[in-house]
Write a protein that holds these residues in place. Structure first.
Motif, PDB file in Angstrom:
ATOM      1  N   MET A   1       0.851  -1.212   0.000  1.00 55.57           N
ATOM      2  CA  MET A   1       0.000   0.000   0.000  1.00 55.57           C
ATOM      3  C   MET A   1       0.871   1.241   0.000  1.00 55.57           C
ATOM      4  SD  MET A   1      -3.048  -0.865   2.697  1.00 55.57           S
ATOM      5  CE  MET A   1      -4.063   0.562   2.362  1.00 55.57           C
TER       6      MET A   1
ATOM      7  N   LEU B   1       2.018   4.796   1.225  1.00 54.17           N
ATOM      8  CA  LEU B   1       1.964   5.498   2.512  1.00 54.17           C
ATOM      9  C   LEU B   1       2.317   6.958   2.239  1.00 54.17           C
ATOM     10  CD1 LEU B   1       1.983   5.233   5.743  1.00 54.17           C
ATOM     11  CD2 LEU B   1       4.463   5.238   5.488  1.00 54.17           C
TER      12      LEU B   1
ATOM     13  N   PRO C   1     -15.993  14.337   9.543  1.00 54.37           N
ATOM     14  CA  PRO C   1     -17.323  14.822   9.168  1.00 54.37           C
ATOM     15  C   PRO C   1     -18.339  13.688   9.287  1.00 54.37           C
ATOM     16  CG  PRO C   1     -16.021  14.357   7.203  1.00 54.37           C
ATOM     17  CD  PRO C   1     -15.110  14.144   8.390  1.00 54.37           C
TER      18      PRO C   1
ATOM     19  N   CYS D   1      -7.959   9.323  -0.809  1.00 52.51           N
ATOM     20  CA  CYS D   1      -8.013   7.842  -0.823  1.00 52.51           C
ATOM     21  C   CYS D   1      -8.368   7.281   0.554  1.00 52.51           C
ATOM     22  CB  CYS D   1      -6.669   7.276  -1.265  1.00 52.51           C
ATOM     23  SG  CYS D   1      -6.226   7.736  -2.948  1.00 52.51           S
TER      24      CYS D   1
ATOM     25  N   MET E   1       1.058  16.751   8.564  1.00 55.68           N
ATOM     26  CA  MET E   1       1.528  15.463   8.012  1.00 55.68           C
ATOM     27  C   MET E   1       0.604  14.972   6.904  1.00 55.68           C
ATOM     28  SD  MET E   1       4.206  14.338   9.545  1.00 55.68           S
ATOM     29  CE  MET E   1       4.220  12.587   9.139  1.00 55.68           C
ATOM     30  N   ALA E   2      -0.701  15.159   7.100  1.00 57.02           N
ATOM     31  CA  ALA E   2      -1.720  14.569   6.211  1.00 57.02           C
ATOM     32  C   ALA E   2      -1.633  15.175   4.819  1.00 57.02           C
ATOM     33  CB  ALA E   2      -3.102  14.845   6.795  1.00 57.02           C
TER      34      ALA E   2
ATOM     35  N   ASN F   1      -5.962  12.020   1.773  1.00 59.28           N
ATOM     36  CA  ASN F   1      -7.331  12.393   2.136  1.00 59.28           C
ATOM     37  C   ASN F   1      -8.323  11.920   1.079  1.00 59.28           C
ATOM     38  OD1 ASN F   1      -9.561  14.928   2.439  1.00 59.28           O
ATOM     39  ND2 ASN F   1      -8.874  13.908   4.289  1.00 59.28           N
TER      40      ASN F   1
ATOM     41  N   SER G   1     -15.590   9.505   4.449  1.00 56.45           N
ATOM     42  CA  SER G   1     -15.450  10.548   5.476  1.00 56.45           C
ATOM     43  C   SER G   1     -14.338  11.532   5.148  1.00 56.45           C
ATOM     44  CB  SER G   1     -15.175   9.890   6.835  1.00 56.45           C
ATOM     45  OG  SER G   1     -16.175   8.942   7.121  1.00 56.45           O
ATOM     46  N   THR G   2     -14.045  11.659   3.868  1.00 56.39           N
ATOM     47  CA  THR G   2     -13.014  12.615   3.477  1.00 56.39           C
ATOM     48  C   THR G   2     -13.608  14.014   3.355  1.00 56.39           C
ATOM     49  OG1 THR G   2     -12.014  13.392   1.389  1.00 56.39           O
ATOM     50  CG2 THR G   2     -13.254  11.351   1.253  1.00 56.39           C
TER      51      THR G   2
ATOM     52  N   GLN H   1     -10.363  22.180   7.947  1.00 57.85           N
ATOM     53  CA  GLN H   1     -11.209  21.555   8.977  1.00 57.85           C
ATOM     54  C   GLN H   1     -10.901  20.071   9.197  1.00 57.85           C
ATOM     55  OE1 GLN H   1     -15.487  23.060   9.127  1.00 57.85           O
ATOM     56  NE2 GLN H   1     -14.853  23.754   7.113  1.00 57.85           N
ATOM     57  N   VAL H   2      -9.878  19.554   8.516  1.00 60.76           N
ATOM     58  CA  VAL H   2      -9.502  18.156   8.759  1.00 60.76           C
ATOM     59  C   VAL H   2      -8.725  18.088  10.075  1.00 60.76           C
ATOM     60  CG1 VAL H   2      -8.053  16.240   7.970  1.00 60.76           C
ATOM     61  CG2 VAL H   2      -9.402  17.549   6.305  1.00 60.76           C
ATOM     62  N   ALA H   3      -9.138  17.242  10.980  1.00 56.35           N
ATOM     63  CA  ALA H   3      -8.368  16.894  12.176  1.00 56.35           C
ATOM     64  C   ALA H   3      -7.794  18.116  12.902  1.00 56.35           C
ATOM     65  CB  ALA H   3      -7.288  15.896  11.798  1.00 56.35           C
TER      66      ALA H   3
ATOM     67  N   ILE I   1      -0.952   4.934  -8.468  1.00 56.14           N
ATOM     68  CA  ILE I   1      -0.663   5.979  -7.478  1.00 56.14           C
ATOM     69  C   ILE I   1      -1.401   7.243  -7.910  1.00 56.14           C
ATOM     70  CG2 ILE I   1       1.169   7.452  -6.516  1.00 56.14           C
ATOM     71  CD1 ILE I   1       3.082   5.047  -7.105  1.00 56.14           C
TER      72      ILE I   1
ATOM     73  N   ASP J   1      -3.803   8.119   8.681  1.00 52.83           N
ATOM     74  CA  ASP J   1      -4.931   7.184   8.744  1.00 52.83           C
ATOM     75  C   ASP J   1      -4.436   5.747   8.640  1.00 52.83           C
ATOM     76  OD1 ASP J   1      -7.918   7.136   8.881  1.00 52.83           O
ATOM     77  OD2 ASP J   1      -7.611   5.810   7.173  1.00 52.83           O
TER      78      ASP J   1
ATOM     79  N   ASP K   1     -12.840  16.721  14.380  1.00 48.20           N
ATOM     80  CA  ASP K   1     -13.582  15.460  14.284  1.00 48.20           C
ATOM     81  C   ASP K   1     -13.796  15.141  12.814  1.00 48.20           C
ATOM     82  OD1 ASP K   1     -14.536  13.420  15.882  1.00 48.20           O
ATOM     83  OD2 ASP K   1     -15.843  14.759  17.033  1.00 48.20           O
TER      84      ASP K   1
END
Ligand SMILES: Cc1cc2nc3c(=O)[nH]c(=O)nc-3n(C[C@H](O)[C@H](O)[C@H](O)COP(=O)(O)OP(=O)(O)OC[C@H]3O[C@@H](n4cnc5c(N)ncnc54)[C@H](O)[C@@H]3O)c2cc1C
Ligand code: SF4
Length: 342
Positions: A30, A32, A235, A118, A110-111, A116, A161-162, A101-103, A207, A37, A233
């Motif tokens: 996979m 990374l 969504p 995938c 990092m994200a 996001n 939930s992205t 608004q992500v996390a 990819i 996540d 949180d």
């Protein structure tokens, strides 16, 4: 303490090399990216790849290019890169709002955008420790045979939930997928499949390399997110809306996308079509909101009551469209979320 399972680790420096390795390792490998996540999922044994292919050393995936005709965004740009860049305003505001608004700030550093898009689907019966899931005899999405949300269902209904996918779909984004055998460009809408297990039309050796946006000059857009904790949180419902207005004030093109209400973001086509050629009056907004809410069928496998989440869909479409016509909706937004100022 939850520990990672053993895995092999590869860190190529070019996209060609990454595509070669992913193809050679087969479907048990996979990609990374930020790992925010995938690594927690591996600790819970929801995903147990034997090889992780890190994309972090590939400079080409962190490029951000803007031109008159549009933008090309590398998949490994971080969500902080996007939320803090003033070029994602006006036309592309929805993307900046979604990324912001992500996390939490640490996670957004990092994200990545590609990670996001995938992101694995989520469900109350799946996002649990290995021991918890074992105690209920697992579920169909991993290690089990039954769906505990709908035991007679042949299909998993875990929820998309992205945050950035609905926003980018409303902006008409396309994605470039690269594999050893070549590359293809598809609309982001076509990347998603309404199945909680096979939620992406991405082949295991592909990819996601870039997100492509046409020029959003003359567009305006916005993103609304429902979550339990206003500070951070996932969504449990979201609405992205984008529109281009003509000189008369009537809408020329519109897109409305509902997130976190199915295993993929849902395009509210009927509502968008209804808006074309109309001005955003209270009546047209109410009609579009009702049409959009009709397609949202939230299930009882995330936070909040499902019928209440459906009602909120119409409310959010109303707020979004009022914002697009220029209303000040900061009080409504402040009441539901603590979005960092962008
Ligand atoms: C506490 C917490 C709160 C969170 N809140 C939110 C939230 O509010 N909203 C939200 O959307 N997410 C949230 N997340 C999930 C996650 O942090 C983000 O979705 C993040 O953007 C994932 O990106 P990543 O780079 O870390 O992906 P990774 O974890 O590295 O990867 C995620 C998935 O994408 C695949 N992948 C990654 N990059 C590529 C690529 N270029 N091509 C093909 N496949 C790829 C991986 O194989 C994996 O399946 C949260 C996570 C945590 C821990
Ligand atoms: S929807 Fe059903 S199969 Fe899918 S994760 Fe939830 S319980 Fe498992």
């Amino acid at each position: 303490m939850m520990r990672l399972p053993l895995f092999a680790f590869r860190a190529p420096r070019t996209l060609d090399e990454a595509a070669r390795i992913l193809h050679g390792e087969g479907p048990d490998a996979m990609p990374l990216a930020g790992g925010t996540d995938l690594l927690p999922n591996m600790k819970r044994r929801q995903q147990v790849p034997h090889t992780l292919l890190s994309l972090r050393q590939i400079d080409a995936l962190r490029a951000m290019r803007f031109a008159e005709l549009g933008a090309r965004l590398g998949a490994c740009l971080t969500l902080s890169d996007i939320a803090s860049d003033s070029r994602f305003r006006n036309g592309a505001t929805a993307l900046a709002q979604a990324a912001a608004q992500v996390a939490t700030p640490h996670i957004r550093n990092m994200a990545t955008l590609g990670g996001n898009l995938c992101l694995d689907t989520r469900c109350n019966y799946y996002d649990q420790s290995y021991e918890w899931r074992k105690a209920i005899n697992f579920c169909m999405k991993k290690d089990g045979v039954t769906c505990w949300v709908a035991p007679s269902s042949p299909k998993c209904m875990a929820v998309s939930s992205t945050d950035t996918a609905p926003a980018l779909m409303a902006l008409g984004a396309r994605v470039r997928l690269v594999s050893q055998s070549g590359e293809r460009e598809i609309s982001l809408t076509d990347l998603y499949n309404n199945d909680g297990m096979n939620y992406l039309h991405r082949k295991p050796d592909e990819i996601l390399a870039e997100v492509l946006l046409d020029s959003l000059h003359d567009w305006c857009s916005t993103y609304w997110k429902l979550r339990r904790r206003g500070s951070f949180d996932f969504p449990v419902l979201s609405v992205a809306a984008a529109a281009r207005f003509g000189k008369s004030g009537a809408i020329e093109v519109a897109r409305i996308v509902i997130g976190s209400a199915a295993s993929r973001p849902l395009v509210a086509e009927e509502a968008a079509k209804f808006l074309v050629g109309r001005s955003l009056t209270a009546e047209t907004i109410a009609e579009a909101a009702a049409l959009a809410a009709r397609i949202a069928k939230p299930l009882d496998n995330t936070d909040f009551d499902m019928s209440w989440r459906k009602k909120v869909t119409a409310e959010f479409v109303t707020y979004a469209l009022r914002e697009l016509r220029g209303d000040d909706v900061s009080a409504e937004r402040a009441a539901i979320t603590r979005m960092p100022s962008i």
